[in-house]
Design an enzyme around this catalytic site. Structure first.
Site, short mmCIF file in Angstrom:
data_model
loop_
_atom_site.label_atom_id
_atom_site.label_comp_id
_atom_site.label_asym_id
_atom_site.label_seq_id
_atom_site.Cartn_x
_atom_site.Cartn_y
_atom_site.Cartn_z
N HIS A 21 -4.84 -6.05 -4.87
CA HIS A 21 -3.68 -6.60 -4.16
C HIS A 21 -4.12 -7.13 -2.80
O HIS A 21 -4.67 -6.38 -2.00
CB HIS A 21 -2.60 -5.53 -3.97
CG HIS A 21 -1.82 -5.24 -5.22
ND1 HIS A 21 -0.55 -4.76 -5.23
CD2 HIS A 21 -2.15 -5.41 -6.53
CE1 HIS A 21 -0.11 -4.62 -6.47
NE2 HIS A 21 -1.08 -5.00 -7.28
N TYR A 37 8.06 -3.40 0.04
CA TYR A 37 8.60 -2.33 0.87
C TYR A 37 9.90 -2.85 1.47
O TYR A 37 9.87 -3.75 2.31
CB TYR A 37 7.62 -1.97 2.00
CG TYR A 37 6.39 -1.20 1.53
CD1 TYR A 37 5.30 -1.86 0.96
CD2 TYR A 37 6.31 0.18 1.68
CE1 TYR A 37 4.17 -1.15 0.54
CE2 TYR A 37 5.19 0.90 1.27
CZ TYR A 37 4.13 0.23 0.70
OH TYR A 37 3.02 0.93 0.29
N PRO A 59 4.41 9.36 1.90
CA PRO A 59 3.76 8.39 1.04
C PRO A 59 3.90 6.92 1.47
O PRO A 59 3.27 6.04 0.89
CB PRO A 59 4.44 8.60 -0.33
CG PRO A 59 5.75 9.22 0.00
CD PRO A 59 5.56 10.01 1.26
N LYS A 69 -1.60 6.72 2.08
CA LYS A 69 -2.86 7.19 2.67
C LYS A 69 -3.41 8.50 2.09
O LYS A 69 -4.58 8.82 2.29
CB LYS A 69 -2.69 7.38 4.19
CG LYS A 69 -2.61 6.07 4.95
CD LYS A 69 -3.98 5.49 5.18
CE LYS A 69 -3.97 4.07 5.65
NZ LYS A 69 -4.18 3.07 4.61
N TYR A 74 -3.29 -0.54 6.72
CA TYR A 74 -2.95 -0.34 5.30
C TYR A 74 -4.21 -0.40 4.44
O TYR A 74 -4.37 0.38 3.50
CB TYR A 74 -1.95 -1.42 4.85
CG TYR A 74 -1.26 -1.11 3.55
CD1 TYR A 74 0.02 -0.54 3.52
CD2 TYR A 74 -1.87 -1.38 2.32
CE1 TYR A 74 0.66 -0.24 2.32
CE2 TYR A 74 -1.25 -1.08 1.12
CZ TYR A 74 0.01 -0.50 1.13
OH TYR A 74 0.63 -0.22 -0.07
#
Ligand code: PHB
Length: 416
Positions: free
Chosen positions: A98, A226, A317, A321, A409
């Site tokens: 991704h 998200y 979550p 991580k 991220y």
């Protein structure tokens, strides 16, 4: 079957008490590892490649670990370690690279393009697959991994550590080792053996949880979404062409039995659909409530006991991580053990806790930030809601802010 197994084990426990004067069988090794999750198995694998012996004991069965649904995002550093250390290259074939995520708020999506911003990617590859690869590699290499053990206790942490356990057949053992690694998860037994005066525990509770589902439906999106909405947070993730993983913010006391498919999809639609975007729906095959908390125990070492992964820290979550931190701990700990056995120097072992905690706190901050930016905070007033939208706008309209998010991220460069 499982029930019969448990009864057999309980009976074995009673028999053992009756003959506790009998000697335990001694196993001598260099590193004893409690926990055969990804952290414990990865450490055992890395050590074995350097000719350093370890024995891993685990209270769950291999099947039980394999069937636990866990999160799925791997940082590039985690992927590199899996591939370069020879665990498996299946992540590159069966995992999905991704190059970005979407932040969705006010009904609009904003892409955070990792590749363009920081030149990195992440891989969607569920933790259960990471476990399966590691377990298969350890088995193929003849690693000593004992699942389904009971009555584990640890002793002499400040000297030559010992682990007592009973195996699945009811036989009693003592492992004698130079070092003990507690990679025994968020309910860690090892963590609790460190005297209170010798450690600090940092907690943060959140006033919500995630309702997680698996659904038999096609992908709604190629990348993770998200979503912040006035109805609460939602995350759209994937597993395969035909199975998808989704979550939505819920009350920690929510009962999954109260949620039928229609109620779940109504909630997800409210939070994600709009402006021409519609989730692809299907039957819900699994549902669960995931508790949310941040936790760190420091230091991550006491005497010759080293903690790694969830045994030492838990993150919410939202930042994806948890597994990545566990693998990073193990990489740093492995370097310390390797250097000790190669040169006799304890320098890297002595700096393990500080080194690992440096990244742990970065990840705690990132997970906290993503969580607070994206979730509805119970009791938030109009100001709180408008400020949160201001924060989201300021992130997606700034190359620097987007690059900051992308860097966190995908995983911080280097190991420190
Ligand atoms: C998942 O796919 O399970 C997942 C992905 C990203 C997260 C959390 C969970 O932040």
């Amino acid at each position: 079957m499982e029930e019969a197994h448990r009864t057999a084990r309980a009976n074995a426990g009673i028999r053992n008490e009756a003959r506790n004067t009998m000697a335990r069988t001694t196993i001598t090794t260099q590193v004893a590892i409690m926990g055969a999750g990804p952290a414990g198995l990865m450490l055992s694998h890395l050590l074995a490649k350097q000719g350093i012996e370890s024995v891993v004991v685990e209270i769950r069965s291999r099947k039980e670990i394999q069937e636990t649904v866990r999160a799925g995002i791997l940082e590039h550093g985690t992927v590199n370690l899996l591939v370069d250390s020879g665990v498996s290259d299946r992540v590159l074939r069966d995992g999905d690279r991704h190059d970005g995520i979407e932040l969705r708020f006010n009904g609009e999506s904003h892409r955070i393009d990792f590749k363009e911003l920081v030149g990195e990617s992440v891989w969607l590859y569920p933790q259960t697959d990471v476990f399966a690869d590691l377990a298969a590699r350890r088995e193929a290499d003849g690693g000593d991994v004992r699942y389904s053990v009971t009555d584990t206790t640890v002793h002499e942490l400040e000297g030559k550590p010992k682990v007592w356990f009973t195996d699945a057949e009811g036989r009693e053992f003592e492992i004698q080792s130079d070092f003990l690694v507690g990679a025994d998860g968020s309910r860690s037994h090892c963590r609790r053996q460190i005297p209170e005066a010798a450690r600090t525990q940092h907690f943060h509770e959140y006033p919500f949880a995630w309702f997680g589902i698996l659904t038999e439906a096609p992908r709604s999106s190629d990348e993770l979404i998200y979503a912040n909405s006035e109805h609460g947070f939602a995350l759209i993730s994937q597993r395969t062409e035909t199975v998808q993983r989704m979550y939505f913010q819920c009350d920690p006391t929510e009962n999954v039995a109260d949620w039928d498919d229609e109620r779940i999809w109504t909630e997800l639609r409210k939070r994600v659909n709009g402006n021409g975007f519609e989730l692809k729906e299907g039957p819900v095959t699994e549902k669960m409530v995931l508790p949310f908390r941040s936790f760190v125990q420091s230091p991550m070492r006491h005497g010759n006991l080293f903690l790694a992964g969830d045994a030492a820290h838990t993150v919410p979550p939202t930042g994806a991580k948890g597994l990545n931190l566990a693998i990073h701990d193990v990489k740093v700990l492995f370097e310390g053990l390797d250097s000790f056995y190669a040169t006799g120097s304890t320098g890297l072992l002595d700096s393990y806790s500080d080194h690992a905690l440096d990244r742990v706190w970065k990840a705690q901050h990132f997970s906290y930030w993503m969580t607070s930016m994206l979730h509805s905070l119970p009791g938030a007033d109009d100001f709180g809601r408008a400020r949160q939208l201001g924060e989201l706008h300021s992130v997606v309209s700034s190359q620097h802010a987007k690059a900051y998010l992308a860097e966190q991220y995908t995983g911080w460069p280097g190991s420190r």
